[in-house]
Design a protein around this motif. Structure first.
Motif, PDB file in Angstrom:
ATOM      1  N   PHE A   1      -6.197 -57.379   0.518  1.00 13.06           N
ATOM      2  CA  PHE A   1      -7.226 -58.179   1.196  1.00 13.06           C
ATOM      3  C   PHE A   1      -8.032 -57.269   2.107  1.00 13.06           C
ATOM      4  CE2 PHE A   1      -3.049 -58.799   3.309  1.00 13.06           C
ATOM      5  CZ  PHE A   1      -3.291 -58.076   4.456  1.00 13.06           C
ATOM      6  N   GLU A   2      -9.123 -57.793   2.595  1.00 11.31           N
ATOM      7  CA  GLU A   2      -9.947 -57.041   3.548  1.00 11.31           C
ATOM      8  C   GLU A   2      -9.448 -57.338   4.962  1.00 11.31           C
ATOM      9  OE1 GLU A   2     -13.738 -55.864   3.038  1.00 11.31           O
ATOM     10  OE2 GLU A   2     -12.465 -55.091   1.403  1.00 11.31           O
TER      11      GLU A   2
ATOM     12  N   GLN B   1      -9.385 -57.636  13.300  1.00  9.69           N
ATOM     13  CA  GLN B   1      -8.343 -56.635  13.033  1.00  9.69           C
ATOM     14  C   GLN B   1      -8.908 -55.214  13.108  1.00  9.69           C
ATOM     15  OE1 GLN B   1      -7.163 -58.500   9.281  1.00  9.69           O
ATOM     16  NE2 GLN B   1      -5.033 -58.475   9.950  1.00  9.69           N
TER      17      GLN B   1
ATOM     18  N   GLY C   1      -0.632 -65.753  12.895  1.00 11.87           N
ATOM     19  CA  GLY C   1      -1.290 -65.654  11.594  1.00 11.87           C
ATOM     20  C   GLY C   1      -2.565 -64.838  11.602  1.00 11.87           C
TER      21      GLY C   1
ATOM     22  N   GLY D   1      -2.779 -61.761  11.832  1.00 10.09           N
ATOM     23  CA  GLY D   1      -2.569 -60.501  11.117  1.00 10.09           C
ATOM     24  C   GLY D   1      -2.347 -59.303  12.023  1.00 10.09           C
ATOM     25  N   LYS D   2      -1.589 -59.514  13.086  1.00  9.82           N
ATOM     26  CA  LYS D   2      -1.307 -58.418  14.014  1.00  9.82           C
ATOM     27  C   LYS D   2      -0.450 -57.343  13.346  1.00  9.82           C
ATOM     28  CE  LYS D   2       0.472 -61.261  17.094  1.00  9.82           C
ATOM     29  NZ  LYS D   2       0.117 -62.580  16.511  1.00  9.82           N
ATOM     30  N   THR D   3       0.492 -57.809  12.490  1.00 11.06           N
ATOM     31  CA  THR D   3       1.412 -56.850  11.887  1.00 11.06           C
ATOM     32  C   THR D   3       0.665 -55.764  11.111  1.00 11.06           C
ATOM     33  OG1 THR D   3       2.891 -58.716  11.646  1.00 11.06           O
ATOM     34  CG2 THR D   3       3.554 -56.672  10.585  1.00 11.06           C
TER      35      THR D   3
ATOM     36  N   LYS E   1       9.104 -57.991   3.490  1.00  8.70           N
ATOM     37  CA  LYS E   1       7.693 -58.280   3.196  1.00  8.70           C
ATOM     38  C   LYS E   1       6.850 -57.012   3.169  1.00  8.70           C
ATOM     39  CE  LYS E   1       4.892 -61.581   4.239  1.00  8.70           C
ATOM     40  NZ  LYS E   1       4.060 -62.552   4.950  1.00  8.70           N
TER      41      LYS E   1
ATOM     42  N   ARG F   1      -8.109 -70.160   5.879  1.00  7.80           N
ATOM     43  CA  ARG F   1      -7.005 -70.949   6.452  1.00  7.80           C
ATOM     44  C   ARG F   1      -7.526 -72.327   6.850  1.00  7.80           C
ATOM     45  NH1 ARG F   1      -3.677 -66.694   8.876  1.00  7.80           N
ATOM     46  NH2 ARG F   1      -3.214 -65.432   7.049  1.00  7.80           N
TER      47      ARG F   1
HETATM   48  P1  ADP Z   1       0.734 -62.532  13.081  1.00  7.95           P
HETATM   49  O1  ADP Z   1      -0.480 -62.142  13.833  1.00  7.95           O
HETATM   50  O2  ADP Z   1       1.137 -63.953  13.336  1.00  7.95           O
HETATM   51  O3  ADP Z   1       1.868 -61.584  13.257  1.00  7.95           O
HETATM   52  P2  ADP Z   1       0.903 -61.639  10.380  1.00  7.95           P
HETATM   53  O4  ADP Z   1       0.619 -60.226  10.615  1.00  7.95           O
HETATM   54  O5  ADP Z   1       2.307 -62.053  10.135  1.00  7.95           O
HETATM   55  O6  ADP Z   1       0.302 -62.505  11.559  1.00  7.95           O
HETATM   56  O7  ADP Z   1      -0.024 -62.125   9.196  1.00  7.95           O
HETATM   57  C1  ADP Z   1       0.092 -63.422   8.672  1.00  7.95           C
HETATM   58  C2  ADP Z   1      -0.174 -63.387   7.181  1.00  7.95           C
HETATM   59  O8  ADP Z   1      -1.550 -63.096   6.925  1.00  7.95           O
HETATM   60  C3  ADP Z   1       0.625 -62.326   6.466  1.00  7.95           C
HETATM   61  O9  ADP Z   1       1.113 -62.879   5.286  1.00  7.95           O
HETATM   62  C4  ADP Z   1      -0.378 -61.229   6.213  1.00  7.95           C
HETATM   63  O10 ADP Z   1      -0.082 -60.491   5.059  1.00  7.95           O
HETATM   64  C5  ADP Z   1      -1.663 -62.002   6.037  1.00  7.95           C
HETATM   65  N1  ADP Z   1      -2.879 -61.265   6.416  1.00  7.95           N
HETATM   66  C6  ADP Z   1      -2.992 -60.380   7.432  1.00  7.95           C
HETATM   67  N2  ADP Z   1      -4.256 -59.936   7.518  1.00  7.95           N
HETATM   68  C7  ADP Z   1      -4.957 -60.569   6.564  1.00  7.95           C
HETATM   69  C8  ADP Z   1      -6.331 -60.541   6.142  1.00  7.95           C
HETATM   70  N3  ADP Z   1      -7.225 -59.761   6.747  1.00  7.95           N
HETATM   71  N4  ADP Z   1      -6.694 -61.326   5.109  1.00  7.95           N
HETATM   72  C9  ADP Z   1      -5.799 -62.091   4.495  1.00  7.95           C
HETATM   73  N5  ADP Z   1      -4.500 -62.174   4.837  1.00  7.95           N
HETATM   74  C10 ADP Z   1      -4.071 -61.426   5.857  1.00  7.95           C
END
Ligand code: ADP
Ligand code: MG
Length: 679
Positions: A256-257, A262, A288, A290-292, A325, A441
C-alpha cells in the motif's frame, strides 16, 4: 508554631478529627495551609436587612429571639432565630444544630451569611452561617468565604475554623520559586498567596493568589520535563544516515502507499535520527493510523546504518502478533528479527538472547523483557516503545548502559494528548502526529446503550454473529481488591450465557489467567472458534481481529472518552462494517450526555479535549502513571499560564548560575524527573 507538627497539637483536634483530616491527606499543620479551597462563596456585600432580596445575603444584626424545637419527625430538631438591625428583622432556620441556642443568646451581635429563600410561603434564611460580630476578622460571613474539598463528617466550616487562625503564620512561609521568576512573572509571593487563597481580601487578589499557586504547581513539572530534554541533548547520538534509496526500498516492499500523515511523521523521525543528538520523540496517531509501519521504516533506516533496533510492546500476545504480522515484510526487506518474551522455552530464549548479543538479530520484537538485565545488544541504535508509556529516567539510563550510548527513542501512542499536556508533562518530547487514517476505512457506528435499548442491542448482536461476525464485550474493573477484573468478567459471561447468547460460544479473558491460557483463547478467537470474548480493558490493547465487528463496553461511565475511543478502535479492522455499543445503566446526571460525544465524533483529539475539560488530566492518563498530574490549582486550559510557566522554566533550566543559586529548586525538579519515569 512549627508547621511540621501533627494536627493533633492544634486546639480542638482530637483523634476523630485527625483521622478525618488524614483522609484529606492532612497530617501536619502545614498540610492544612496547603489544602486549597475548591471554590468560594461571595458574602462580602453587607447590606441592611430591609433591602434583602431572595438569594445570597449578608447582614449584621443582633439576635432578638432564638429557640429550638422538635420537628414532626422526632429525630429532627429545628432552631429558629429572629435577628434584627436598625432597618428590620430577618428569620433564620437551622436543622439539628440545637447548640446554637446556647452559642447565640438574645442580644448577641452577629454577622449572618446565607441564602434567603421561600419555604412554605415563609421567607427565611435557610441554614445560614452565623458568627459573633466582635469587630475582628470574620471567618464564615461578611467576606469571600472559602469552600474546601470536603470529606464525610468534615465541613468547610470546620476547615475554616482550623485554617484561619493559622494564616498569621503564612508570613514565615518561604518562597519556593526562584526570585527572578517571581519578579518577571509578577507573581504574588508564596506567603501572600497562601493567605489570600484561604481568606481572600477581594476577588482580584483571590485570582492572583490562585494564579500564583497554579504557576508554582506547573513550574516544577515543566522544569523537570525541560531539564530531561536538555540532558538528552548533551548525549552523543547513534548516527543513522538518512538514506533515500533505503526509504524507497522500504516503501516499494509495502503493498500500500503510505499516507501523507505517515510520510510526514517518518520524515521527522528520520531527520531526528540523522542528527547530532538522540531522538526523544512521541508519535501520536489514532488506532489504525499505521504507526507500526512508520516505526519499521525508522528501524530499517537504523539497520541500514549498521545498528540494531528494538520494538517493545505491552503484552506477550501483542508481541507475537507483531512478530507474525511483520514477518513477510521483514523477509522482503532482508531484515532478521527475533522474538523475545519473558516467558519463552529456554532454548528459544537463549537463541534470542544470543542473536541480540552477537548482532545477528537486527530487529528485536518483544515485551519489557527486552530491557531486562540479561539482555545484551551488540549495537542498539533505536528503541521503539508501543502503547505502553514513555521512557523514564531510569529506563533511559539502563538503555544507555546496554548500548554504550543513548539510543534514539520513539514512543508511540494512540492516546491523543491535548496540546496543553504536550507543553507541560510531555514537554521533553518532540511530537509527531499522524492525523489521518489509511483510505477506505468506514467509521464505526457508535451508540450509547441505556437499559431500554438492551433487548434490541442483543438482537442486533445475535444477527451479526449469525452472519459470521465476532464480538468483544469489555467490562470495567469493579473492585480495587480485584485489579484483574476477573470477577466482573466472569459474572458478565455467565449472565450472557444464561440470557441473550445461550447458543453462542463465549470465552473470558482476564489478568488472573495464565499467559499460555490467554494466548490459547486469543488464538481461538482469531481463528473464529469463539463468538464472544468477554474481557477487561487492560487486556490486549492492540489486538487485531478483522472479523470482530462489535465492541460492547459495559459500565462505560467508568471510562474516559479517550479510553472508550481506543477500545472502539479494536473493531473496524477488516472489510465488514463495525459497531461500538457504549452501555451504561448509570442514572447519574450528565453521564449519557458525556458518552454521546462518542456518537458524534470519531476524532480522538476532540474526545481527549472533552475528557480534559470534564474530568481533568489525572482521569485521562491515570493516577498511577501521572501522580504529578493531580493539579489542584493550575488550569491546563489557561494557555497564558502554561506559556508563562514554560518560558520561566526554560530560562531557569538553561541558566547554570540560576541552578547554582537555587539548589532547593533544583532538588525538587530532580525529584520530579524521576517521577516522570512512569512505571
Ligand atoms: P496503529 O497506528 O493502530 O498501530 P497499525 O500500524 O497496526 O496501526 O496499522 C493498522 C493496519 O493498517 C495494519 O494492518 C497495517 O498494515 C495497515 N496500514 C498501515 N498503513 C497503511 C496504509 N498507508 N494504507 C493501508 N493500510 C495501512
Ligand atoms: Mg499499534
Amino acid at each position: 508554631m512549627n508547621l511540621n507538627v501533627r494536627v493533633e497539637t492544634l486546639g480542638g483536634v482530637g483523634p476523630t478529627m485527625a483521622a478525618k483530616l488524614e483522609r484529606l491527606g492532612i497530617k501536619a499543620v502545614g498540610d492544612l495551609l496547603n489544602h486549597f479551597p475548591r471554590r468560594y462563596e461571595d458574602f462580602s456585600q453587607i447590606i441592611p436587612i430591609r433591602s434583602m432580596k431572595p438569594g445570597p445575603v449578608t447582614f449584621r444584626g443582633q439576635v432578638a429571639q432564638i429557640a429550638s424545637r422538635r420537628g414532626r419527625n422526632r429525630r429532627l430538631s429545628i432552631t429558629e432565630a429572629i435577628i434584627s438591625d436598625a432597618t428590620g428583622t430577618a428569620k433564620a432556620v437551622w436543622f439539628n444544630q440545637p447548640f446554637l441556642v446556647r452559642q447565640f443568646p438574645p442580644g448577641t451581635p452577629v454577622m449572618v451569611s446565607g441564602k434567603l429563600e421561600f419555604r412554605n410561603s415563609d421567607l427565611a434564611l435557610q441554614t445560614p452561617a452565623i458568627e459573633k460580630d466582635e469587630g475582628g476578622e470574620s471567618k464564615h460571613t461578611g467576606r469571600i468565604v472559602a469552600v474546601y474539598p470536603e470529606t464525610e463528617g468534615l465541613t468547610s466550616k470546620q476547615l475554616r475554623n482550623l485554617i484561619m487562625p493559622l494564616l498569621n503564620l503564612t508570613d514565615d512561609l518561604p518562597e519556593v520559586l526562584p526570585e527572578q521568576v517571581v519578579k518577571k512573572a509578577k507573581l504574588m509571593s508564596r506567603a501572600e498567596a497562601v493567605k489570600e487563597v484561604h481568606a481572600p481580601s477581594s476577588e482580584d487578589s483571590m485570582r492572583k493568589a490562585r494564579y500564583r499557586l497554579g504557576f508554582e504547581e506547573l513550574f516544577f513539572i515543566i522544569a523537570a520535563s525541560l531539564a530531561i530534554k536538555h540532558e538528552i541533548k548533551t548525549e552523543p547520538a547513534p548516527k543513522v544516515k538518512l538514506d533515500v534509496a533505503e526509504a524507497r526500498r522500504f516503501t516499494g516492499a509495502l503493498d500500500f502507499e503510505l499516507t501523507n500523515g505517515q510520510r510526514q511523521a517518518a520524515w521527522q523521525i528520520l531527520n531526528d535520527m540523522a542528527g547530532e543528538q538522540p531522538m526523544n520523540r512521541l508519535l501520536e496517531g489514532d488506532v489504525g493510523s499505521g504507526k507500526t509501519m512508520v516505526a519499521i521504516l525508522a528501524a530499517a533506516m537504523a539497520i541500514a546504518s549498521g545498528y540494531q533496533a528494538a520494538l517493545m510492546v505491552p503484552t506477550d500476545i501483542l508481541a507475537r502478533q507483531h512478530f507474525q504480522k511483520l514477518a513477510p515484510l521483514l523477509k522482503k526487506l532482508g531484515i532478521k528479527s527475533e522474538l523475545l518474551l519473558g516467558r519463552l522455552p529456554a532454548a528459544a530464549k537463549q537463541q534470542a538472547l544470543d542473536a541480540a548479543a552477537n548482532g545477528s538479530a537486527q530487529l528485536m520484537i518483544g515485551t519489557h523483557a527486552l530491557v531486562s538485565e540479561q539482555v545484551k545488544f551488540k549495537n542498539l541504535g533505536l528503541v521503539v516503545i508501543d502503547e505502553q508509556h514513555r521512557f523514564g529516567v531510569e529506563q533511559r539510563q539502563a538503555l544507555k548502559q546496554k548500548a554504550g550510548h543513548l539510543p534514539h527513542l520513539l514512543s508511540m501512542t494512540a492516546t491523543p494528548i491535548p496540546r496543553s499536556l504536550t507543553l507541560t508533562v510531555y514537554g521533553d518530547l518532540d511530537l509527531s502526529v499522524i492525523d489521518e487514517l489509511p483510505p477506505g476505512r468506514q467509521p464505526i457506528g457508535t451508540k450509547v446503550i441505556q437499559p431500554k435499548d438492551r433487548e434490541l442491542m442483543y438482537d442486533f448482536i445475535n444477527k451479526q454473529i449469525s452472519s459470521g461476525r465476532q464480538v468483544f464485550v469489555v467490562c470495567p474493573l469493579i473492585e480495587d481488591s480485584d485489579l484483574t477484573g476477573a470477577k466482573s468478567v466472569t459474572a458478565e459471561a455467565e449472565r450472557l450465557k444464561a440470557g441473550p447468547f445461550a447458543r453462542r460460544s463465549i470465552a473470558v479473558m482476564h489478568g488472573r489467567m495464565k499467559a499460555p491460557e490467554r494466548d490459547e483463547i486469543m488464538q481461538k478467537f482469531a481463528a473464529g472458534e469463539i463468538n464472544i470474548l468477554v474481557a477487561t480493558s487492560v487486556i490486549e490493547v492492540g489486538i487485531d481481529v478483522p472479523n470482530a465487528t462489535i465492541m460492547l463496553i459495559e459500565g462505560a461511565e467508568r471510562f474516559g472518552l479517550a479510553a472508550l475511543h481506543q477500545l472502539r478502535g479494536r473493531v473496524g479492522r477488516g472489510e465488514h462494517r463495525s459497531y461500538c455499543m457504549v452501555a451504561s445503566d448509570s442514572t447519574a446526571p450528565g453521564v449519557v450526555e458525556r458518552l454521546q460525544a462518542l456518537e458524534r465524533t470519531h476524532d480522538g483529539f476532540r474526545l481527549a479535549q472533552i475528557d480534559l475539560e470534564l474530568r481533568g488530566p489525572g482521569q485521562i492518563y491515570g493516577r498511577r502513571q501521572h501522580g504529578m498530574l493531580e493539579l489542584d490549582m493550575a488550569d491546563l486550559g489557561d494557555s497564558r499560564l502554561v506559556a508563562a510557566v514554560r518560558a520561566a522554566a526554560e530560562d531557569f533550566v538553561t541558566s547554570k548560575s540560576d541552578m547554582l543559586q537555587y539548589p532547593q529548586v533544583v532538588e525538587r525538579i530532580n525529584r520530579l524527573k524521576s517521577v516522570t519515569s512512569l512505571d
